[in-house]
Design a protein around this motif. Structure first.
Motif, PDB file in Angstrom:
ATOM      1  N   GLU A 193       0.807  -1.228   0.000  1.00 17.73           N
ATOM      2  CA  GLU A 193       0.000   0.000   0.000  1.00 17.73           C
ATOM      3  C   GLU A 193       0.837   1.274   0.000  1.00 17.73           C
ATOM      4  N   PRO A 194       1.925   1.374   0.808  1.00 18.81           N
ATOM      5  CA  PRO A 194       2.742   2.601   0.751  1.00 18.81           C
ATOM      6  C   PRO A 194       3.336   2.834  -0.643  1.00 18.81           C
ATOM      7  N   GLY A 195       3.740   1.756  -1.289  1.00 18.91           N
ATOM      8  CA  GLY A 195       4.299   1.883  -2.637  1.00 18.91           C
ATOM      9  C   GLY A 195       3.250   2.345  -3.632  1.00 18.91           C
ATOM     10  N   LYS A 196       2.033   1.792  -3.538  1.00 18.74           N
ATOM     11  CA  LYS A 196       0.950   2.211  -4.438  1.00 18.74           C
ATOM     12  C   LYS A 196       0.648   3.695  -4.261  1.00 18.74           C
ATOM     13  N   PHE A 256       3.376   5.770  -5.993  1.00 17.74           N
ATOM     14  CA  PHE A 256       3.244   5.792  -7.453  1.00 17.74           C
ATOM     15  C   PHE A 256       2.058   6.639  -7.888  1.00 17.74           C
ATOM     16  N   THR A 257       0.981   6.597  -7.127  1.00 14.31           N
ATOM     17  CA  THR A 257      -0.179   7.437  -7.438  1.00 14.31           C
ATOM     18  C   THR A 257       0.209   8.907  -7.353  1.00 14.31           C
ATOM     19  N   SER A 258       0.995   9.268  -6.325  1.00 15.43           N
ATOM     20  CA  SER A 258       1.404  10.671  -6.157  1.00 15.43           C
ATOM     21  C   SER A 258       2.315  11.123  -7.298  1.00 15.43           C
ATOM     22  N   ILE A 293       3.315   0.513 -14.223  1.00 18.49           N
ATOM     23  CA  ILE A 293       3.806  -0.405 -13.181  1.00 18.49           C
ATOM     24  C   ILE A 293       3.960  -1.806 -13.753  1.00 18.49           C
ATOM     25  N   ALA A 294       2.994  -2.221 -14.560  1.00 18.20           N
ATOM     26  CA  ALA A 294       3.060  -3.546 -15.173  1.00 18.20           C
ATOM     27  C   ALA A 294       4.148  -3.596 -16.246  1.00 18.20           C
ATOM     28  N   GLU A 295       4.273  -2.523 -17.025  1.00 20.19           N
ATOM     29  CA  GLU A 295       5.261  -2.476 -18.108  1.00 20.19           C
ATOM     30  C   GLU A 295       6.675  -2.635 -17.573  1.00 20.19           C
ATOM     31  N   GLY A 326      17.050  -0.931  -8.405  1.00 15.98           N
ATOM     32  CA  GLY A 326      17.178   0.377  -7.791  1.00 15.98           C
ATOM     33  C   GLY A 326      16.044   0.553  -6.801  1.00 15.98           C
ATOM     34  N   GLY A 327      16.365   1.074  -5.646  1.00 14.61           N
ATOM     35  CA  GLY A 327      15.327   1.299  -4.640  1.00 14.61           C
ATOM     36  C   GLY A 327      15.279   2.755  -4.232  1.00 14.61           C
ATOM     37  N   ARG A 328      14.046   3.337  -4.205  1.00 14.73           N
ATOM     38  CA  ARG A 328      13.889   4.736  -3.810  1.00 14.73           C
ATOM     39  C   ARG A 328      13.082   4.817  -2.530  1.00 14.73           C
ATOM     40  N   VAL A 329      13.529   5.654  -1.601  1.00  7.67           N
ATOM     41  CA  VAL A 329      12.814   5.816  -0.337  1.00  7.67           C
ATOM     42  C   VAL A 329      11.492   6.531  -0.570  1.00  7.67           C
ATOM     43  N   LEU A 330      10.559   6.388   0.371  1.00  7.15           N
ATOM     44  CA  LEU A 330       9.261   7.033   0.267  1.00  7.15           C
ATOM     45  C   LEU A 330       9.237   8.379   0.984  1.00  7.15           C
TER      46      LEU A 330
END
Length: 600
Positions: free
Chosen positions: A138-141, A144-146, A154-156, A221-225
């Motif tokens: 949920e935090p990731g969704k 991405f919405t923001s 996201i699927a691509e 690659g990982g990005r913080v929220l």
């Protein structure tokens, strides 16, 4: 050592390769008769001079004189060796390459690489499923919405989320039989300092899978929220992951880059994803601000031009200048997309929309123009010292201008902007030579770009190509021609090389083909063979064309022999040697035959 299995492999790849289909995957072609024409992918042109004759198996450009078979085409356009082109084509066709006996160490390394690729695929699916199928995502969704990243995007890109847990992935993978050593060597986990096992490298971050140009996942690659650091965390250097050689998104963008004729390079994967989602598909990202010579060479396989669109802040601008120096050193055409308001491409698109960004692309500045604006904005040129620094910052870019009129205009503009005498600027330019940009400590030497070359074409050369064309198709023609003109006496060096190679194949009982000839001929001779096979004979039949060509070449040969015997007779006469009579008789005999040819 010669290997029959390798010969069979090359023959199989050759037999299944379609020159027309291969070339058309890179170059738009139009059919005219039995030939196909298009603009050459190896040098800039507006009028098509690049021709493909599928039934002969050759391509040739009448502008830059590149020519060869399907493998030569692939080697040029992909910037790889001839044998690498054969392997690439085999891979596309699904033809396995024969393997030599490997050492135990090589077998172990191959297994490790295969295992690492498998674990990377598992990790990609794990993170993606966490984002899309569980509450943990949920935090990731929300993030991405923001950022206006759609479900389709996201699927691509198979975007994912690493949960806020120390060992969610590690525990799951260990239960599925993945060895701890693999998780460590793949950069997905790290050892606890107290020696009590391992923990996940990526936690509470959105996850972007990073693939090589063939679409194989090599890292993440990982990005913080939030605002915690580090903002971005990449997989460490591994057997698979090397930031100097990886461009994010190239696996999806390469076809669009070929079609557009240029690549857009942005600073990070989120910028690339945003630009891609806005409908601009020819975009890739360097992982951070380190654009390398390897990156440049990789992109030049697909297009001759690179557009940079780094962030507008100071760090991004300095990174742009460093990247420009590297690219200019290698010889690519360079432009810079300037994003206003101090924003990065992602922010600009979210605020102004895709169409506004596309307009920025259309207004991209040439390298020299961008550099001039940058220097005038960032150097204090009120003082004499500042003027000199600004001038020296511009000189390396000016050396890359080949058109005298354009160079003169920029020297005039620079002189006016810095309030310096134009003669002083020209003197400094001449003294400067070809030094690298001050910002570039590792620029590579400039590599030549294939250029259109004007060549004088004699009647002898045209006749020689007709003979080569027909001799390539029929060894009997070669044998007949050799009775008329000894092959070693053919005047054109490349044509002589081709004919002697054909003679060697015939003596070995082998049929002439493009692969055999490519192994025997120099690049210049292979291009000449290609031209011979591609050129149109016009209204003449092959028999008429051959007869005319032999007459021209026979006459040239006889003339050479006539001169030799005449000079020999004169020399013997001066020495008082009566043998000069025989030489004169031979010269007269040759002259009579030349006169007969004149009236045929």
């Amino acid at each position: 050592m010669h290997r029959e299995d390798m010969d069979e492999f090359v023959e199989q790849v050759t037999a299944q390769s379609d020159l027309l289909q291969t070339v058309q995957s890179y170059v738009p072609l139009k059919r005219k008769g039995n030939r196909y024409w298009g603009c050459c992918p190896f040098h800039g042109e507006k009028t098509p001079s690049f021709s493909v004759v599928p039934d002969k198996g050759f391509f040739y450009c009448f502008g830059c004189h590149a020519g060869g078979n399907v493998f030569k085409f692939l080697s040029l356009i992909e910037n790889i060796t001839y044998f690498e082109a054969i392997k690439l084509q085999a891979e596309k066709l699904g033809i396995p390459m024969p393997q030599r006996q490997k050492t135990p160490q090589e077998i172990a390394r191959d297994k490790e690489i295969a295992d690492l690729r498998k674990v990377n695929e598992m990790a990609r699916d794990f993170y993606h499923n966490c984002l899309t199928l569980t509450r943990l995502g949920e935090p990731g969704k929300a993030y991405f919405t923001s950022r206006a990243i759609s479900a389709e995007t996201i699927a691509e890109f198979k975007l994912g989320f690493a949960p806020q847990a120390w060992d969610k992935l590690s525990t799951a993978f260990l239960k599925r039989g993945v060895k701890q050593e693999l998780l460590l060597s793949d950069g997905l986990a790290a050892e606890r300092q107290n020696g009590g096992g391992i923990y996940d490298r990526f936690r509470n971050r959105i996850i972007i899978p990073i693939a090589d140009e063939r679409g194989r996942v090599v890292g993440f690659g990982g990005r913080v929220l939030d605002d915690s650091t580090p903002k971005y965390l990449n997989t460490p250097e591994t057997v698979l992951f090397n930031k100097r050689r990886i461009l994010f998104g190239l696996d999806r963008a390469n076809r669009a880059i070929k079609q557009a004729g240029y690549a857009i390079v942005v600073e990070g994967y989120m910028d690339a994803i945003s630009v891609f989602s806005a409908g601009i598909k020819n975009v890739v990202a360097s992982l951070g601000t380190a654009f390398t010579a390897e990156h440049c060479k990789l992109l030049l396989r697909y297009a001759p031009a690179i557009y940079f669109c780094y962030d507008s802040d100071n760090a991004g601008q300095k990174a742009t200048i460093r990247a420009l120096s590297i690219v200019q050193g290698i010889g690519a055409t360079v432009r810079v997309i300037v994003v206003p308001d101090g924003k990065d491409p992602d922010e600009y698109i979210r605020k102004h929309g895709a169409e506004a960004f596309q307009q920025l692309v259309k207004k991209a500045l040439p390298l020299v123009e961008y550099r001039l604006q940058y220097v005038l904005k960032n150097f204090d040129h009120d003082s004499l010292e500042g003027k000199v620094k600004a001038l020296h910052a511009m000189l390396p870019v000016l050396t890359g201008i080949r058109e005298p009129a354009v160079l003169g205009e920029y020297i005039k503009r620079l002189s006016q902007a810095l309030l310096l005498d134009e003669g002083i600027v020209r003197d400094e330019f001449r003294r400067f030579g070809h030094q690298p940009l001050p910002e570039d400590s590792g620029a590579v030497p400039r590599e030549p770009i294939r250029q259109a070359v004007r060549r004088t074409d004699t009647a002898l050369q045209r006749a020689g190509r007709i003979v080569i064309r027909l001799a390539f198709q029929d060894a009997g023609i070669l044998a007949h021609f050799a009775t008329m003109v000894p092959l070693k006496d053919v005047s054109d060096e490349s044509q002589r090389e081709i004919l002697l190679a054909l003679q060697e194949l015939a003596a070995q009982g082998k049929n002439s083909n493009d692969t055999e000839m490519a192994n025997k001929l120099s690049e210049t001779a292979m291009a000449e063979l290609s031209r011979a096979m591609v050129e149109d004979l016009g209204v003449l039949s092959e028999t008429e064309a051959y007869s005319n060509a032999v007459r021209v070449l026979r006459k040239a040969y006889l003339n050479m022999r006539y001169v030799e015997h005449s000079q020999r007779a004169a020399e013997l006469a001066r020495q008082g040697d009566t043998a000069y009579v025989a030489e004169l008789n031979q010269a007269q005999k040759i002259k009579s035959e030349m006169e007969e040819l004149q009236f045929e």
